[in-house]
Design an enzyme around this catalytic site. Structure first.
Site, PDB file in Angstrom:
ATOM      1  N   LYS A 105       2.563  -6.990   0.118  1.00 37.12           N
ATOM      2  CA  LYS A 105       1.498  -7.582   0.931  1.00 37.12           C
ATOM      3  C   LYS A 105       0.365  -8.156   0.072  1.00 37.12           C
ATOM      4  O   LYS A 105      -0.039  -9.311   0.241  1.00 37.12           O
ATOM      5  CB  LYS A 105       0.947  -6.550   1.914  1.00 37.12           C
ATOM      6  CG  LYS A 105       1.968  -6.037   2.923  1.00 37.12           C
ATOM      7  CD  LYS A 105       1.353  -5.095   3.938  1.00 37.12           C
ATOM      8  CE  LYS A 105       0.898  -3.778   3.331  1.00 37.12           C
ATOM      9  NZ  LYS A 105       2.006  -2.954   2.800  1.00 37.12           N
ATOM     10  N   THR A 106      -0.164  -7.331  -0.843  1.00 39.31           N
ATOM     11  CA  THR A 106      -1.289  -7.767  -1.678  1.00 39.31           C
ATOM     12  C   THR A 106      -0.870  -8.910  -2.598  1.00 39.31           C
ATOM     13  O   THR A 106      -1.584  -9.918  -2.735  1.00 39.31           O
ATOM     14  CB  THR A 106      -1.822  -6.595  -2.513  1.00 39.31           C
ATOM     15  OG1 THR A 106      -2.213  -5.544  -1.638  1.00 39.31           O
ATOM     16  CG2 THR A 106      -3.001  -7.021  -3.359  1.00 39.31           C
ATOM     17  N   ASP A 140      -7.652  -5.314   2.273  1.00 41.90           N
ATOM     18  CA  ASP A 140      -6.554  -4.356   2.177  1.00 41.90           C
ATOM     19  C   ASP A 140      -6.812  -3.201   3.143  1.00 41.90           C
ATOM     20  O   ASP A 140      -7.950  -2.738   3.280  1.00 41.90           O
ATOM     21  CB  ASP A 140      -6.452  -3.832   0.742  1.00 41.90           C
ATOM     22  CG  ASP A 140      -5.149  -3.108   0.485  1.00 41.90           C
ATOM     23  OD1 ASP A 140      -4.201  -3.302   1.259  1.00 41.90           O
ATOM     24  OD2 ASP A 140      -5.084  -2.342  -0.494  1.00 41.90           O
ATOM     25  N   THR A 161      -0.438  -1.248   6.999  1.00 44.69           N
ATOM     26  CA  THR A 161       0.829  -0.546   7.197  1.00 44.69           C
ATOM     27  C   THR A 161       0.961  -0.077   8.638  1.00 44.69           C
ATOM     28  O   THR A 161       1.994   0.452   9.022  1.00 44.69           O
ATOM     29  CB  THR A 161       0.923   0.682   6.263  1.00 44.69           C
ATOM     30  OG1 THR A 161      -0.198   1.531   6.518  1.00 44.69           O
ATOM     31  CG2 THR A 161       0.925   0.268   4.800  1.00 44.69           C
ATOM     32  N   ARG A 216       6.629  -0.509  -5.597  1.00 47.94           N
ATOM     33  CA  ARG A 216       5.672   0.225  -6.424  1.00 47.94           C
ATOM     34  C   ARG A 216       6.218   1.604  -6.796  1.00 47.94           C
ATOM     35  O   ARG A 216       6.113   2.036  -7.944  1.00 47.94           O
ATOM     36  CB  ARG A 216       4.345   0.372  -5.678  1.00 47.94           C
ATOM     37  CG  ARG A 216       3.227   0.964  -6.543  1.00 47.94           C
ATOM     38  CD  ARG A 216       1.951   1.164  -5.739  1.00 47.94           C
ATOM     39  NE  ARG A 216       1.451  -0.087  -5.203  1.00 47.94           N
ATOM     40  CZ  ARG A 216       1.517  -0.434  -3.922  1.00 47.94           C
ATOM     41  NH1 ARG A 216       2.064   0.380  -3.040  1.00 47.94           N
ATOM     42  NH2 ARG A 216       1.038  -1.581  -3.499  1.00 47.94           N
TER      43      ARG A 216
END
Length: 433
Positions: free
Chosen positions: A59-60, A109, A138, A204
């Protein structure tokens, strides 16, 4: 491993962030030719977006790359620690950029952590086009983002990365100079596949696993060796995705209830365990179990409700883990019990008539003549006491005059309810004679 063999200034996941959309892995349903993001990027203009997806799906990174693609300034805040004061600073920066003819993208975020007041504060600036908003979350935005803000943004659903996509990222980490490309690393076959599967779609997590393995790997003659034996020392267990007040909470409860209704004990037990392992209150599960016994099993097997309530009592009395077995037994029983929602339908139909017709008068023969006046007015007149008749039954009308002959309960021929069906038909037959 010798000091200096490799040094890191930032976590591997941060160092390996894609520098262009061509390097970005995943989300092909949005980024492939002809898909939404490719189409809007071709016009060099982005609408405000809400990127909704699980952790580690990009997303980021995607937000940064989108800003880069349209040559916009990227302003970023985290809803975890940002307040209105921080937003004012960002808005002043956006005003300055607009005066210079530059577009500003504000990335927030975890936007679901902003309260209503913070989101309301932001709304007019999004409306007037001072900046383009990209929020990452999320959580289901329909639960956490205010409707006016949501209506001014396009919600894009990002998917967990596939095992194959995670493998691409892990191999790149071993080859890219920004990662471990400058090191000699020998990785036993199958290790990367295990890491990819264990990460459950989170890039991640996968990169963090790999970084731990590399930094703790055995070094011999300038070569690092990573084997499956090292994986045994690395805990690959991840906390299960779950939010007891968000969408996943309702998703799992829904899957659990539908499995019970669908007579699948294996699926019902699976969803129960998923919730328990994620830390759900077992009484929440017990309440849904009791609801399913009443709503979906009903009179086809009245014992199911008793067993569900007994499981609830056992969980309260024993706690966990001992109470889990009682809960499991009840889940299996309710799942395998014959199903009938006839009582549920009867309730709904009766409620419809109550709402439609209001407070219809109670027939006089059903009223108790508590006083002399009531008796003179005909209260109780003509009432027939069932116990005075053979079989304890006498045909008479119990509904208001306007609803005479109305049927709400239509029993099925499943389980114990089949017996009720036969009895009801016999009673109705006597009533029509």
């Amino acid at each position: 491993m010798e000091k200096g063999l490799f040094r890191v200034k930032a976590p591997l996941a941060e160092r390996l962030r894609p520098r262009s959309l061509d390097e970005f892995v995943g989300q092909r349903h949005l980024l492939a030719e002809g898909k939404f993001l490719r189409s809007v990027l071709a016009k060099k203009k982005l609408p405000s977006l809400i990127l909704w997806g699980p952790p580690g799906c990009g997303k980021t990174t995607l937000a940064r790359l989108l800003a880069k693609e349209i040559a916009a300034s990227f302003l970023s805040v985290s809803a975890v620690d940002a307040g209105v004061k921080d937003l004012r600073k960002v808005l002043m920066e956006a005003e300055k950029l607009r005066s210079l003819g530059r577009e500003a993208i504000l990335f927030i975020d975890e936007i679901h952590r902003f309260n209503k007041a913070q989101q309301d504060f932001l709304l007019p600036y999004v409306e007037e086009g001072l900046l383009t908003l990209i929020g990452a979350t999320t959580e289901n935005p329909s639960f956490r983002v205010i409707a006016p803000l949501l209506s001014r943004a396009k919600v894009l659903v990002l998917e967990p990365l596939t095992t194959e996509e995670i493998l691409i990222i892990l191999k790149r980490a071993l080859e890219d100079p920004r990662g471990f490309g400058g090191l000699k690393i020998n990785v036993e076959e199958g290790v990367l596949e295990i890491l990819a599967r264990a990460s459950e779609g989170d890039a991640r997590v996968a990169l963090n696993f790999l970084e731990i393995l590399v930094t703790s790997a055995e070094e011999k003659e300038g070569t690092l060796t990573i084997t499956k034996r090292h994986l045994e020392e690395l805990s690959l267990a991840r906390p299960l995705l779950y939010d007891q007040s968000g969408e996943e909470h309702y998703n799992l409860l829904s899957a659990f209830h539908k499995s019970l209704r669908g007579s699948d004990p294996d699926a019902a037990v699976y969803w129960m365990v998923r919730m328990l392992e994620a830390g759900e209150d077992p009484l929440v599960i017990a309440r849904r179990l009791v609801a399913a016994a009443a709503e979906d099993v009903g009179l086809a097997d009245p014992v199911a409700l008793q067993i569900a309530l007994a499981a609830k009592d056992a969980v309260e009395f024993l706690g966990l883990p001992e109470g889990e077995l009682a809960l499991t037994q009840a889940v299996i029983y309710v799942a395998l019990a014959p199903k009938s929602n006839a009582a549920y339908k009867a309730l709904s139909l009766a409620r419809e008539d109550v709402k439609k017709h209001g407070a219809l008068p109670v027939p006089l023969h059903l009223r108790n003549p508590e006083t002399k006046l009531m008796k003179e007015l005909g209260y109780g007149k003509g009432y027939q006491y069932p116990h005075n008749f053979p079989g304890g039954y006498v045909p008479q009308e119990y509904l208001p005059e306007k609803l005479k002959g109305k049927r709400y309960y239509h029993p099925t021929d499943r389980g114990r309810e089949k017996e009720l069906s036969v009895r009801l038909k016999r009673l109705l037959g006597a009533k029509t004679k």
